[in-house]
Design an enzyme around this catalytic site. Sequence first.
Site, short mmCIF file in Angstrom:
data_model
loop_
_atom_site.label_atom_id
_atom_site.label_comp_id
_atom_site.label_asym_id
_atom_site.label_seq_id
_atom_site.Cartn_x
_atom_site.Cartn_y
_atom_site.Cartn_z
N CYS A 178 15.45 0.07 1.72
CA CYS A 178 15.69 -1.01 2.67
C CYS A 178 17.17 -1.29 2.87
O CYS A 178 17.54 -2.13 3.69
CB CYS A 178 14.98 -2.28 2.21
N ALA A 201 0.80 -1.23 0.00
CA ALA A 201 0.00 0.00 0.00
C ALA A 201 0.83 1.28 0.00
O ALA A 201 0.42 2.28 -0.58
CB ALA A 201 -0.94 0.00 1.22
N HIS A 202 1.98 1.27 0.65
CA HIS A 202 2.63 2.56 0.91
C HIS A 202 3.40 3.13 -0.28
O HIS A 202 3.90 4.25 -0.22
CB HIS A 202 3.53 2.49 2.16
#
Length: 384
Positions: free
Chosen positions: A322, A200-201
């Site tokens: 990340c 979603a983000h």
Amino acid sequence: MRRIYLDHAATTPVAKEVLEAMMPYFSEKFGNASSLHSFGREARDAVENSREKISRKLNAKEHKVIFTSGGTEANNLALKGVAFANKEKGKHIITTKIEHDCVLNACRWLEKNGFEVTYLNVDKEGFIDLNELENAIRDDTIIVSIMHANNEIGTIADLKSIGKICREKGVYFHSDACQSFCKVPIDLKQLPVDLLTINAHKIYGPKGVGALVIREGVKIDPLLHGGGHELGLRSGTENVPGIVGFAKAIDIIKEKDVEHMKRLRDMLIEGFSAIEESWLNGPKGDKRLCNNVNFTFRFVEGESLLLYLDSKGIAASTGSACSTRAIEPSHVLTAIGLSAADARSSLRFSVGKDNTEEEIKYVIDAVKEGVENLRRISPLAKNE
């Protein structure tokens, strides 16, 4: 000082419409979706309506949508869940050298647990050789995992051709579509994809929620064991506000937004191309994600340029969010042929639907100025 955000590949702001849709499920409609009373049924309805909406977006009538905590968990569930559920077939997995760290690290973990992994090479634009893929598939191959759009260089893979090879060879095909979902059309009725990861983000939704979309009949084991939530494949109380926000977020990016982002992307590419000893990493045009620009500015340390731009109010990235604190050069950039030094001299800019042409012009000028200033004091440039 003005603030310009060009790191939408790392995350996006939650859209106002998404936040409004989520708010009631924090306090007013707060029930546990597994409870049998009216509060629970209200939450359950919200989860199932969201599941159905996301399924329709993907035309996933032959798949089931399993909600997770995000893309990383969904990718781990796909790889580990399929690997352990299909051990009787074999122990071989195929992926590429430019996958997201969560896929590569899951594969390395599986190697420690008795599986074998083939890491396919890519060309200078980040595409695999389909013949190499076909030749790599063995009788004991269980699953092929190749991302739809690369998070660092924007390469859009040909899912139809890859999936066709996998179907003909009788192996599962998984694709990480976190960067492409809602930016590139995905029709699971037309694409031979068995497992698809979304979140979603990256699309103006909340952090901490994603999904693994699994074709009916795929043999997969759960990673988390508990009360048997999410059709028995992902135990744990559902994040109802997050799931509602995820479903709302799929409405946010329109076709006009994709075209707008493409224009801004191409403005950046044209502007940066005027800088000497600089080049675009990855493909151009329709084979590139609409919002992704990755450039090498030779003789400039990427982190130094990043901090210079930050001082001007501009947010960009040296690579995947990340692994941005990693000392090693980007594995994606070295896989497409860059030296370690050139990989460290690269930045990723990822535009959003609300960025403007005026902002892009400001960014181009700031990058030109920053590269010029940093090269003036760079020992790398002086040694050439």
